[in-house]
Design a protein around this motif. Structure first.
Motif, PDB file in Angstrom:
ATOM      1  N   LEU A  70       0.830  -1.207   0.000  1.00 23.99           N
ATOM      2  CA  LEU A  70       0.000   0.000   0.000  1.00 23.99           C
ATOM      3  C   LEU A  70       0.864   1.256   0.000  1.00 23.99           C
ATOM      4  CD1 LEU A  70      -2.850  -0.865   2.521  1.00 23.99           C
ATOM      5  CD2 LEU A  70      -3.029  -0.635   0.046  1.00 23.99           C
ATOM      6  N   GLU A  71       1.913   1.231   0.800  1.00 17.83           N
ATOM      7  CA  GLU A  71       2.807   2.387   0.871  1.00 17.83           C
ATOM      8  C   GLU A  71       3.501   2.622  -0.472  1.00 17.83           C
ATOM      9  OE1 GLU A  71       6.866   3.547   3.197  1.00 17.83           O
ATOM     10  OE2 GLU A  71       5.261   2.637   4.385  1.00 17.83           O
ATOM     11  N   SER A  74       1.180   3.803  -3.373  1.00 15.34           N
ATOM     12  CA  SER A  74       0.488   5.084  -3.198  1.00 15.34           C
ATOM     13  C   SER A  74       1.155   6.180  -4.023  1.00 15.34           C
ATOM     14  CB  SER A  74       0.448   5.474  -1.722  1.00 15.34           C
ATOM     15  OG  SER A  74       1.760   5.763  -1.267  1.00 15.34           O
ATOM     16  N   CYS A  75       2.098   5.794  -4.901  1.00 15.32           N
ATOM     17  CA  CYS A  75       2.877   6.766  -5.669  1.00 15.32           C
ATOM     18  C   CYS A  75       2.062   7.511  -6.722  1.00 15.32           C
ATOM     19  CB  CYS A  75       4.072   6.083  -6.327  1.00 15.32           C
ATOM     20  SG  CYS A  75       3.601   4.820  -7.533  1.00 15.32           S
ATOM     21  N   THR A  77      -2.127   7.655  -8.914  1.00 16.15           N
ATOM     22  CA  THR A  77      -3.515   7.192  -8.983  1.00 16.15           C
ATOM     23  C   THR A  77      -3.585   5.773  -9.522  1.00 16.15           C
ATOM     24  OG1 THR A  77      -4.268   9.442  -9.333  1.00 16.15           O
ATOM     25  CG2 THR A  77      -5.805   7.691  -9.913  1.00 16.15           C
ATOM     26  N   CYS A  79      -1.267   3.433  -9.449  1.00 14.27           N
ATOM     27  CA  CYS A  79      -0.731   2.496  -8.458  1.00 14.27           C
ATOM     28  C   CYS A  79      -1.725   2.275  -7.324  1.00 14.27           C
ATOM     29  CB  CYS A  79       0.595   3.006  -7.897  1.00 14.27           C
ATOM     30  SG  CYS A  79       1.964   2.964  -9.067  1.00 14.27           S
ATOM     31  N   ARG A  80      -2.397   3.346  -6.869  1.00 21.37           N
ATOM     32  CA  ARG A  80      -3.387   3.202  -5.800  1.00 21.37           C
ATOM     33  C   ARG A  80      -4.528   2.303  -6.248  1.00 21.37           C
ATOM     34  NH1 ARG A  80      -2.153   8.591  -4.910  1.00 21.37           N
ATOM     35  NH2 ARG A  80      -3.944   9.309  -6.085  1.00 21.37           N
ATOM     36  N   ALA A  83      -3.479  -1.204  -5.653  1.00 20.95           N
ATOM     37  CA  ALA A  83      -3.475  -1.498  -4.223  1.00 20.95           C
ATOM     38  C   ALA A  83      -4.889  -1.644  -3.683  1.00 20.95           C
ATOM     39  CB  ALA A  83      -2.746  -0.389  -3.458  1.00 20.95           C
ATOM     40  N   ASN A  84      -5.810  -0.813  -4.147  1.00 20.83           N
ATOM     41  CA  ASN A  84      -7.167  -0.812  -3.621  1.00 20.83           C
ATOM     42  C   ASN A  84      -7.952  -2.060  -3.978  1.00 20.83           C
ATOM     43  OD1 ASN A  84      -6.598   1.659  -2.576  1.00 20.83           O
ATOM     44  ND2 ASN A  84      -7.802   2.810  -4.040  1.00 20.83           N
ATOM     45  N   PHE A  99      -7.444   2.827   5.077  1.00 20.59           N
ATOM     46  CA  PHE A  99      -6.480   3.810   4.631  1.00 20.59           C
ATOM     47  C   PHE A  99      -7.218   5.036   4.145  1.00 20.59           C
ATOM     48  CE2 PHE A  99      -7.448   1.065   1.117  1.00 20.59           C
ATOM     49  CZ  PHE A  99      -7.566   1.912   0.030  1.00 20.59           C
ATOM     50  N   ASP A 101      -7.599   8.037   1.421  1.00 16.31           N
ATOM     51  CA  ASP A 101      -7.319   8.419   0.044  1.00 16.31           C
ATOM     52  C   ASP A 101      -8.204   9.610  -0.294  1.00 16.31           C
ATOM     53  OD1 ASP A 101      -7.878   6.842  -3.184  1.00 16.31           O
ATOM     54  OD2 ASP A 101      -6.529   8.450  -2.599  1.00 16.31           O
TER      55      ASP A 101
END
Length: 110
Positions: A70-71, A74-75, A77, A79-80, A83-84, A99, A101
Motif C-alpha cells: 500500500l505504501e 500510493s505513488c 492514482t 498504483c493506488r 493497491a485498492n 487507509f 485516500d
C-alpha cells in the motif's frame, strides 16, 4: 518479454496460483518477480512484489507485506488502483486495513 508486461504478468501469476492452490508456482513467480522488482527498484515494481509476498505468506508477515505494498503503490492514482483492489481475503488470516485516500476512508476488508 516486456519489462512492464512481464512484471505485471508475474504479479498476476502469483495471485492466480495462490487462488488455485499451486503454492510452488506462486513461490517461483515471487522469486522471479523479486529479481525484476529489486533490479528496477521502482515503487510500482516493489509494490507489486510486496503484494505478491503478502499472498504467499501467513499472519503478521503477510500483513506487513500488504502494508508495504500500500505504501509503495500510493505513488500515483494508477498504483493506488492496484493497491485498492488487492483482495485481503487471500491473506491468511484475513486482515482489515483502513487507509485514507483523498480525505475519504475506505475499508479494504472483504
Amino acid at each position: 518479454d516486456s519489462v512492464v508486461l512481464g512484471t505485471l504478468a508475474l504479479a498476476d501469476l502469483v495471485e492466480s496460483a495462490v487462488r488455485c492452490g499451486e503454492a510452488g508456482i506462486a513461490t517461483r513467480a515471487v522469486e522471479r518477480l523479486s529479481e525484476r522488482a529489486t533490479a528496477s527498484a521502482t515503487p510500482w515494481a516493489l509494490g507489486l512484489l510486496a503484494r505478491a509476498r503478502a499472498l504467499v505468506t501467513d499472519g503478521d508477515e503477510a500483513g506487513e507485506h500488504f502494508r508495504a505494498s500500500l505504501e509503495a503503490l500510493s505513488c500515483s492514482t494508477e498504483c493506488r488502483a492496484v493497491a485498492n483492489i488487492f483482495p485481503t481475503a487471500w491473506i491468511s488470516p484475513p486482515i482489515e486495513i483502513a487507509f485514507v485516500d483523498n480525505d475519504v476512508t475506505h475499508d479494504t476488508g472483504i
